[in-house]
Design a protein around this motif. Structure first.
Motif, mmCIF file in Angstrom:
data_model
loop_
_atom_site.group_PDB
_atom_site.id
_atom_site.type_symbol
_atom_site.label_atom_id
_atom_site.label_comp_id
_atom_site.label_asym_id
_atom_site.label_seq_id
_atom_site.Cartn_x
_atom_site.Cartn_y
_atom_site.Cartn_z
ATOM 1 N N ASP A 3 0.836 -1.186 0.000
ATOM 2 C CA ASP A 3 0.000 0.000 0.000
ATOM 3 C C ASP A 3 0.879 1.246 0.000
ATOM 4 O O ASP A 3 2.082 1.187 0.259
ATOM 5 C CB ASP A 3 -0.920 -0.005 1.223
ATOM 6 N N SER A 50 -7.379 6.177 -11.516
ATOM 7 C CA SER A 50 -7.252 5.302 -10.349
ATOM 8 C C SER A 50 -7.396 6.107 -9.069
ATOM 9 O O SER A 50 -6.992 7.273 -8.997
ATOM 10 C CB SER A 50 -5.909 4.570 -10.351
ATOM 11 N N ARG A 81 -6.952 5.406 -4.740
ATOM 12 C CA ARG A 81 -6.596 4.518 -3.630
ATOM 13 C C ARG A 81 -6.909 5.247 -2.329
ATOM 14 O O ARG A 81 -6.382 6.331 -2.070
ATOM 15 C CB ARG A 81 -5.122 4.130 -3.685
ATOM 16 N N ARG A 117 -7.160 4.876 1.874
ATOM 17 C CA ARG A 117 -6.714 4.094 3.012
ATOM 18 C C ARG A 117 -7.195 4.744 4.303
ATOM 19 O O ARG A 117 -6.472 5.519 4.937
ATOM 20 C CB ARG A 117 -5.182 4.002 3.000
ATOM 21 N N SER A 142 -7.352 -0.923 2.960
ATOM 22 C CA SER A 142 -7.290 0.066 1.891
ATOM 23 C C SER A 142 -8.160 -0.394 0.732
ATOM 24 O O SER A 142 -8.393 -1.596 0.542
ATOM 25 C CB SER A 142 -5.844 0.275 1.418
ATOM 26 N N PHE A 193 -8.995 0.208 -3.537
ATOM 27 C CA PHE A 193 -8.414 0.669 -4.795
ATOM 28 C C PHE A 193 -9.408 0.404 -5.916
ATOM 29 O O PHE A 193 -10.036 -0.663 -5.979
ATOM 30 C CB PHE A 193 -7.099 -0.068 -5.082
ATOM 31 N N SER A 225 -9.952 1.382 -10.336
ATOM 32 C CA SER A 225 -9.350 1.985 -11.525
ATOM 33 C C SER A 225 -10.191 1.685 -12.754
ATOM 34 O O SER A 225 -10.986 0.733 -12.775
ATOM 35 C CB SER A 225 -7.924 1.463 -11.742
#
Length: 531
Positions: A89, A345, A347, A349, A355, A357, A359
């Motif tokens: 991450d 994308s 991300r 957390r 986390s 993600f 995209s």
């Protein structure tokens, strides 16, 4: 008497340290700065001593897990690929071991006036900025394929040179090179017909620092600000002003059939980039416009935009797109604005142990001039790269990581949508054997196949990190829509890598694929010398 003692002490110090040189291994701590579908980017204070092919470790509790292989380096960052299903991450701690050559400074006793000392310090400071740094790698590898079928066996030899020299001889000249030469047994005639059937020059360039903020590159080089354009054979100039970087490039494109020089494919353009840092994070934006030609006719005119930032706490954003500005309609040139490539994308957390993600990838397919992947891996990569992708990464307790992934793609050219899903479970401290174990299950459903892939991976270091071992076993079960026969394979793999000396490493890999009653074998042997 005191002056005499000081003089004798200085002479003794000079005698013992004036020409001392030591090679030692230095541990460097970096952090994951960005994670894409293909690569993991790691930032370091300096990458001096880290070379392509090195293994980086992720810090998990009090244990270092070998997890990343370096594929490219710059002065302060590395591009890597994961060794296992573990996907680190953002901000994860990464440990690298760099080989550093240290030479003790000379000791001189000189009495100077204050003005002279100031001038001398300024000269020394300028020289330090132009300190020579040279690092690279020479590798020899053998790839052998043999089986119990009628398929002809073959062997492929590959020789590579990776070299980066900053401020050669303390000058303003730097260089960058990455060259490979490959040939198969019994096919030397193809090399004789065209040397570029085996020789691939991915980078070969010289840089000259015109000033502290302006430099120029000559030769074949990929510019990181416009990496999507690929290599440029020619000249590239860039200058920095405060938070802006401006650049111009002109030359030709490599030949798309054998990656040789092709003067019939000119290209030129420019870019502007802006970046800044704050206490909360950083942001970078670049815009480029290029024209690519075939002979004296325009082949493509397009703009490229890229943006990344981490200004919002725990959130990383990346976006890039390509816009075609020119096309031919009934052989008549016209201006247009077509979106031909897009990647987004996010991300997020929210907590240390979890986390998210997501995209969207609508970029063009990648063309490989060299590939060593088997058929199952190529199918999986081609069918999962584009489209929507989602991931959840969990770290509920030390040494344990779980990852859930899902992907969806539907293009106009696809008869039916493509779906894929996978789950990874990794435990980095297996009791009694002190190894890292990983389990992966992948489902793939496309317009022409549906199937499953199961994998188990076990890896461990021995001999205080000098020997790295990896055992992998996979089961591939694919059913093809328009064929009564499918693909059912059992693949076993054993890898060993031993560091003979600080800069000398040998690697061996054996892969066996069992398909019905047929056994296919792949053997890799490699020797790597770093300098």
């Amino acid at each position: 008497m005191m002056k005499l003692i000081a003089t004798i002490s200085a002479i003794l110090l000079l005698t013992f340290t004036g020409n001392a040189q030591e090679v030692f291994q230095k541990t460097i701590e970096g952090r994951v700065s960005y994670v894409s579908m293909q690569n993991i980017y790691v930032s370091f204070p300096s990458t001096e001593g880290i070379s392509t092919g090195d293994t980086l470790s992720i810090k998990s509790g009090d244990k270092l897990i070998p997890s990343l292989i370096v594929t490219q380096t710059s002065s302060i960052s590395c591009v890597t690929k994961p060794l296992t299903g573990i996907e680190p991450d953002i901000d994860d701690v990464v440990i690298g071991r760099a080989n550093i050559v240290s030479k003790a400074p000379e000791v001189k006793i000189v009495t100077k006036k204050p003005e002279t000392e100031r001038a001398e310090k300024e000269k020394i400071s300028a020289k330090r900025k132009e300190k020579q740094r040279i690092y690279g790698r020479i590798a020899v590898a053998s790839y052998s394929n043999f089986s119990n079928t009628d398929v002809s066996d073959n062997q492929r030899m590959r020789y590579t040179l990776s070299f980066q020299g900053d401020h050669l001889g303390g000058s303003k000249v730097s260089t960058d090179a990455y060259i490979s030469f490959t040939h198969r047994s019994g096919e030397w005639s193809q090399i004789q017909d065209n040397i570029f059937n085996g020789l691939k020059i991915y980078s070969l360039a010289l840089k000259y620092d015109i000033s502290e903020n302006t430099d120029v590159w000559f030769g074949r080089k990929i510019n990181t600000h416009v990496a999507n354009i690929g290599a440029i054979d020619g000249i590239q100039v860039q200058t920095r002003y405060k938070k802006f970087t401006f650049g111009l490039a002109g030359g030709t494109r490599p030949d798309y059939t054998d990656y040789s020089i092709n003067t019939n494919l000119p290209q030129f353009g420019g870019f502007v980039a802006h970046s800044f840092k704050t206490k909360k994070g950083n942001a970078s934006t670049s815009l480029a416009m290029f024209e690519q030609m075939n002979g004296n006719k325009t082949d493509r005119r397009f703009a490229y935009f890229q943006h990344s930032n981490s200004l919002v706490k725990n959130l990383n954003v990346f976006a890039s797109c390509e816009l075609d500005l020119y096309k031919l309609e009934n052989d008549v040139p016209t201006s247009t604005l077509d979106l031909t490539g897009l990647y987004l994308s996010l991300r997020y957390r929210p907590w240390r142990k979890i986390s998210f993600f997501t995209s969207y990838d609508a970029r063009k397919n990648v063309i490989y001039f060299e590939s060593f992947k088997n058929l199952a891996d190529r199918i999986l990569e081609n069918e999962t790269r584009q489209g929507f992708r989602f991931q959840v990464l969990l770290r509920p307790f030390n040494y344990f990581t779980a990852s859930l992934n899902a992907g969806y793609r539907y293009r106009k050219s696809d008869p039916a949508p493509t779906n894929n899903a996978s789950a990874y479970i990794t435990y980095s401290k297996v009791p009694w054997i002190d190894a890292t174990a990983a389990i992966n299950v992948t489902m793939l459903n496309t317009s022409y196949l549906n199937g499953m892939q199961y994998a188990f991976n076990l890896s461990r270091d021995f001999c205080k990190g000098k020997l790295y071992s990896r055992l992998n076993f996979r089961v591939i079960d694919y059913n093809f829509t328009n064929s009564p026969t499918g693909m059912f394979q059992k693949i076993g793999e054993l890898s060993l890598s031993y560091r003979i000396l600080k800069k000398l490493q040998i690697t061996a890999n054996y892969e066996a694929t069992l398909e019905d009653s047929n056994l296919y074998n792949r053997v890799y042997l490699g020797l790597i010398k770093r300098f």
